[in-house]
Motif scaffolding. Structure first.
Motif, PDB file in Angstrom:
ATOM      1  N   ASP A 237       0.827  -1.209   0.000  1.00 22.25           N
ATOM      2  CA  ASP A 237       0.000   0.000   0.000  1.00 22.25           C
ATOM      3  C   ASP A 237       0.859   1.256   0.000  1.00 22.25           C
ATOM      4  OD1 ASP A 237      -2.449  -1.340   0.138  1.00 22.25           O
ATOM      5  OD2 ASP A 237      -2.456  -1.357   2.329  1.00 22.25           O
ATOM      6  N   PHE A 238       0.265   2.338  -0.480  1.00 20.66           N
ATOM      7  CA  PHE A 238       0.829   3.654  -0.205  1.00 20.66           C
ATOM      8  C   PHE A 238       0.588   3.960   1.272  1.00 20.66           C
ATOM      9  CE2 PHE A 238      -0.670   4.599  -4.757  1.00 20.66           C
ATOM     10  CZ  PHE A 238       0.568   4.297  -5.305  1.00 20.66           C
ATOM     11  N   HIS A 239       1.364   4.870   1.820  1.00 21.15           N
ATOM     12  CA  HIS A 239       1.034   5.407   3.136  1.00 21.15           C
ATOM     13  C   HIS A 239      -0.375   6.005   3.062  1.00 21.15           C
ATOM     14  CE1 HIS A 239       5.537   6.064   4.436  1.00 21.15           C
ATOM     15  NE2 HIS A 239       5.294   4.832   4.013  1.00 21.15           N
ATOM     16  N   GLY A 240      -1.000   6.192   4.202  1.00 22.78           N
ATOM     17  CA  GLY A 240      -2.397   6.604   4.213  1.00 22.78           C
ATOM     18  C   GLY A 240      -2.622   8.046   4.630  1.00 22.78           C
ATOM     19  N   ALA A 241      -3.861   8.495   4.423  1.00 24.04           N
ATOM     20  CA  ALA A 241      -4.310   9.815   4.887  1.00 24.04           C
ATOM     21  C   ALA A 241      -5.824   9.837   4.850  1.00 24.04           C
ATOM     22  CB  ALA A 241      -3.740  10.928   4.016  1.00 24.04           C
ATOM     23  N   LYS A 242      -6.391  10.824   5.511  1.00 27.02           N
ATOM     24  CA  LYS A 242      -7.838  10.995   5.516  1.00 27.02           C
ATOM     25  C   LYS A 242      -8.223  12.231   4.715  1.00 27.02           C
ATOM     26  CE  LYS A 242     -10.221   9.862   9.188  1.00 27.02           C
ATOM     27  NZ  LYS A 242     -10.748   9.607  10.553  1.00 27.02           N
ATOM     28  N   PHE A 243      -9.426  12.184   4.163  1.00 24.42           N
ATOM     29  CA  PHE A 243     -10.012  13.306   3.435  1.00 24.42           C
ATOM     30  C   PHE A 243     -11.166  13.818   4.287  1.00 24.42           C
ATOM     31  CE2 PHE A 243     -12.554  14.433  -0.689  1.00 24.42           C
ATOM     32  CZ  PHE A 243     -12.417  15.773  -0.402  1.00 24.42           C
ATOM     33  N   TYR A 244     -10.993  15.013   4.859  1.00 27.33           N
ATOM     34  CA  TYR A 244     -11.986  15.559   5.789  1.00 27.33           C
ATOM     35  C   TYR A 244     -13.100  16.305   5.036  1.00 27.33           C
ATOM     36  CZ  TYR A 244      -8.652  14.563   9.558  1.00 27.33           C
ATOM     37  OH  TYR A 244      -7.798  13.945  10.445  1.00 27.33           O
ATOM     38  N   GLN A 245     -13.983  15.529   4.413  1.00 21.11           N
ATOM     39  CA  GLN A 245     -15.042  16.149   3.623  1.00 21.11           C
ATOM     40  C   GLN A 245     -16.024  16.936   4.481  1.00 21.11           C
ATOM     41  OE1 GLN A 245     -16.516  14.023   0.101  1.00 21.11           O
ATOM     42  NE2 GLN A 245     -15.357  12.234   0.806  1.00 21.11           N
ATOM     43  N   ASP A 246     -16.076  16.615   5.779  1.00 25.91           N
ATOM     44  CA  ASP A 246     -16.988  17.344   6.661  1.00 25.91           C
ATOM     45  C   ASP A 246     -16.541  18.787   6.877  1.00 25.91           C
ATOM     46  OD1 ASP A 246     -14.815  15.956   8.031  1.00 25.91           O
ATOM     47  OD2 ASP A 246     -15.613  16.834   9.875  1.00 25.91           O
ATOM     48  N   LEU A 247     -15.325  19.133   6.453  1.00 25.50           N
ATOM     49  CA  LEU A 247     -14.814  20.498   6.623  1.00 25.50           C
ATOM     50  C   LEU A 247     -14.894  21.320   5.338  1.00 25.50           C
ATOM     51  CD1 LEU A 247     -11.625  19.780   8.785  1.00 25.50           C
ATOM     52  CD2 LEU A 247     -13.887  20.488   9.570  1.00 25.50           C
ATOM     53  N   LEU A 248     -15.665  20.843   4.367  1.00 22.08           N
ATOM     54  CA  LEU A 248     -15.731  21.513   3.062  1.00 22.08           C
ATOM     55  C   LEU A 248     -16.084  22.992   3.178  1.00 22.08           C
ATOM     56  CD1 LEU A 248     -17.374  18.793   0.782  1.00 22.08           C
ATOM     57  CD2 LEU A 248     -15.227  19.997   0.317  1.00 22.08           C
ATOM     58  N   GLU A 249     -16.978  23.328   4.097  1.00 19.02           N
ATOM     59  CA  GLU A 249     -17.401  24.724   4.224  1.00 19.02           C
ATOM     60  C   GLU A 249     -16.269  25.623   4.712  1.00 19.02           C
ATOM     61  OE1 GLU A 249     -20.912  25.284   6.532  1.00 19.02           O
ATOM     62  OE2 GLU A 249     -22.193  24.135   5.177  1.00 19.02           O
ATOM     63  N   SER A 250     -15.275  25.042   5.374  1.00 14.41           N
ATOM     64  CA  SER A 250     -14.152  25.831   5.905  1.00 14.41           C
ATOM     65  C   SER A 250     -12.935  25.813   4.986  1.00 14.41           C
ATOM     66  CB  SER A 250     -13.730  25.283   7.282  1.00 14.41           C
ATOM     67  OG  SER A 250     -14.805  25.290   8.185  1.00 14.41           O
ATOM     68  N   ASP A 251     -13.010  25.086   3.884  1.00 12.63           N
ATOM     69  CA  ASP A 251     -11.844  24.886   3.025  1.00 12.63           C
ATOM     70  C   ASP A 251     -11.467  26.161   2.281  1.00 12.63           C
ATOM     71  OD1 ASP A 251      -9.795  23.466   1.737  1.00 12.63           O
ATOM     72  OD2 ASP A 251     -11.081  23.039   0.019  1.00 12.63           O
ATOM     73  N   VAL A 252     -10.214  26.586   2.404  1.00 14.29           N
ATOM     74  CA  VAL A 252      -9.713  27.766   1.694  1.00 14.29           C
ATOM     75  C   VAL A 252      -8.503  27.400   0.823  1.00 14.29           C
ATOM     76  CG1 VAL A 252     -10.572  29.381   3.435  1.00 14.29           C
ATOM     77  CG2 VAL A 252      -8.250  28.461   3.668  1.00 14.29           C
ATOM     78  N   SER A 253      -8.335  26.117   0.553  1.00 14.28           N
ATOM     79  CA  SER A 253      -7.135  25.641  -0.152  1.00 14.28           C
ATOM     80  C   SER A 253      -6.970  26.292  -1.520  1.00 14.28           C
ATOM     81  CB  SER A 253      -7.196  24.120  -0.306  1.00 14.28           C
ATOM     82  OG  SER A 253      -7.363  23.496   0.938  1.00 14.28           O
ATOM     83  N   LYS A 254      -8.027  26.299  -2.308  1.00 16.93           N
ATOM     84  CA  LYS A 254      -7.932  26.864  -3.656  1.00 16.93           C
ATOM     85  C   LYS A 254      -7.775  28.377  -3.611  1.00 16.93           C
ATOM     86  CE  LYS A 254     -10.595  23.164  -5.855  1.00 16.93           C
ATOM     87  NZ  LYS A 254     -11.891  22.799  -6.460  1.00 16.93           N
ATOM     88  N   GLU A 255      -8.449  29.018  -2.658  1.00 14.69           N
ATOM     89  CA  GLU A 255      -8.330  30.476  -2.539  1.00 14.69           C
ATOM     90  C   GLU A 255      -6.894  30.864  -2.220  1.00 14.69           C
ATOM     91  OE1 GLU A 255     -11.813  32.344  -0.281  1.00 14.69           O
ATOM     92  OE2 GLU A 255     -12.082  30.195   0.045  1.00 14.69           O
ATOM     93  N   PHE A 256      -6.254  30.100  -1.344  1.00  9.71           N
ATOM     94  CA  PHE A 256      -4.850  30.359  -1.009  1.00  9.71           C
ATOM     95  C   PHE A 256      -3.980  30.270  -2.258  1.00  9.71           C
ATOM     96  CE2 PHE A 256      -0.681  28.465   0.013  1.00  9.71           C
ATOM     97  CZ  PHE A 256      -0.139  29.507   0.757  1.00  9.71           C
ATOM     98  N   ILE A 257      -4.134  29.203  -3.011  1.00  8.91           N
ATOM     99  CA  ILE A 257      -3.344  29.009  -4.235  1.00  8.91           C
ATOM    100  C   ILE A 257      -3.580  30.145  -5.216  1.00  8.91           C
ATOM    101  CG2 ILE A 257      -3.027  27.526  -6.263  1.00  8.91           C
ATOM    102  CD1 ILE A 257      -1.836  26.291  -3.754  1.00  8.91           C
TER     103      ILE A 257
END
Length: 373
Positions: A237-257
């Motif tokens: 396997d690849f190492h793992g991670a979680k996708f916090y979809q419950d935080l979508l309303e707080s997501d500013v990732s694209k705005e930052f970029i």
């Protein structure tokens, strides 16, 4: 070498053209624990990568500081991105594969990719993979990249350096990989800020706030820190991670970029000139920041350097997801530490003025071994 048939997990809020995460999706598994529980387990021998901290959701005042800082220093961040990007283009050319170290490296890798595409018309492949202190890099992810790009030249990317633990881990991992599989990797780490003097490829050596360090997953595509826990991660396997979809309303990732990318045209000439100067001098490393760390360790009678986290980015991480003891501050009036002072006040952590260090600040983790869970 075994053929890797895994496909990149469709996680995160970034567009696939920006980055592909070579990670296993662990979103449905409960991996989070309180800071005190995690810290106690870590200091008792468990590894930090086996679990996740609970994602800190900051109050409005703190988010306002993030936006104010971002708008004030977006051009400085863009310039550092440009300086690094120009060096990468000169050193590696069109066959470069950008490989960000998840997760702090991911937005930086996206920004570098966008800068190069804007100014050179080259769309470089960009992956985000896991590297974990004392555990090494995700070799299955490297196998995948080699399989997809047999003639490519990997450029590893991260956000900043602290005392150099990940830089040293990367050097060791690249050597191990070459010994095992015969594929030589360039272990030079590209970062925006290198206050620890850990690499030769950087935008600046000033210890300043890269605004993406202020937040957790909400500025990193809603992807968690990476996880390496043998209960959930098999040998293929690849190492793992979680996708916090419950935080979508707080997501500013694209705005930052987008906010940083909009500054690229303005900084391009200065970035090119600065990169040219750096490329024409011999850059020393020397891990000079460790001098500060050793001095602090002795002065405060700290058992292990793992409990000392120097630099703005690392100090922020201590306050967001560890159990802080105290914060050392070279200059509390610096605009780059406003969010740290706010977090320290919120969490009741002592801030001590400590002028004689290279870093702007340093986070000290509380020794909790033996405390009640």
């Amino acid at each position: 070498m075994q053929k890797i048939i895994h496909k990149p997990a469709k996680i995160g809020t970034y567009h696939e053209n920006d980055v592909l995460f070579l990670l296993k999706d662990l979103s449905n598994i409960v991996l989070e624990d309180t800071a005190i529980n995690r810290e106690t387990k870590i200091q008792s021998g468990s590894h930090y990568s086996e679990s996740l901290p609970i994602e800190y959701q900051p109050p409005k005042d703190y988010v306002d500081v993030f936006w104010t800082t971002l708008k004030q220093y977006k051009r400085k961040v863009a310039l550092c991105v440009g300086i690094v990007s120009e060096q990468i283009v000169h050193l590696k050319g069109p066959n470069t594969i950008l490989v960000s170290l998840a997760r702090a490296g991911t937005p930086v890798g996206i920004l570098i990719k966008r800068y190069i595409e804007l100014h050179y018309g080259i769309s470089l492949p960009h992956y985000s993979i896991s590297i974990i202190r004392d555990k090494g890099i995700d070799e299955n992810a490297l196998h995948y990249i080699q399989q997809e790009h047999p003639n490519g030249s990997i450029q590893f990317v991260d956000g900043w350096t602290g005392k150099g633990a990940i830089s040293l881990e990367l050097i060791k991992a690249c050597q191990d990989y070459e010994n095992k599989y015969g594929w030589k990797l360039d272990d030079t780490l590209a970062v925006l800020a290198d206050p620890g003097y850990c690499t030769t490829l950087f935008g600046t050596r000033e210890d300043f706030l890269i605004p993406s360090a202020c937040l957790n997953s909400t500025v990193s595509g809603l992807v968690s820190r990476t996880v390496l826990n043998e209960i959930y991660i098999g040998k293929n396997d690849f190492h793992g991670a979680k996708f916090y979809q419950d935080l979508l309303e707080s997501d500013v990732s694209k705005e930052f970029i987008d906010l940083i990318s909009d500054e690229f045209a303005v900084v391009a000439k200065e970035a090119k000139d600065s990169a040219s100067r750096l490329l024409n001098v011999e850059i020393e490393t020397g891990y000079l920041g460790m001098e500060d760390v050793k001095k602090i360790q002795a002065e405060f009678s700290i058992d292990h350097t793992h409990l000392i986290k120097p630099g703005v980015g690392e100090t922020t991480r201590v306050l967001l997801r560890r159990v802080p003891w105290k914060i050392l501050m070279r200059d509390p009036s610096s605009p780059f530490v406003k969010h740290i002072l706010m977090l320290a006040k919120e969490k009741g952590v002592e801030v001590q003025v400590y002028p004689n260090m290279k870093y702007l600040c340093c986070g000290l983790i509380k020794k909790v071994k033996g405390m009640q869970l």
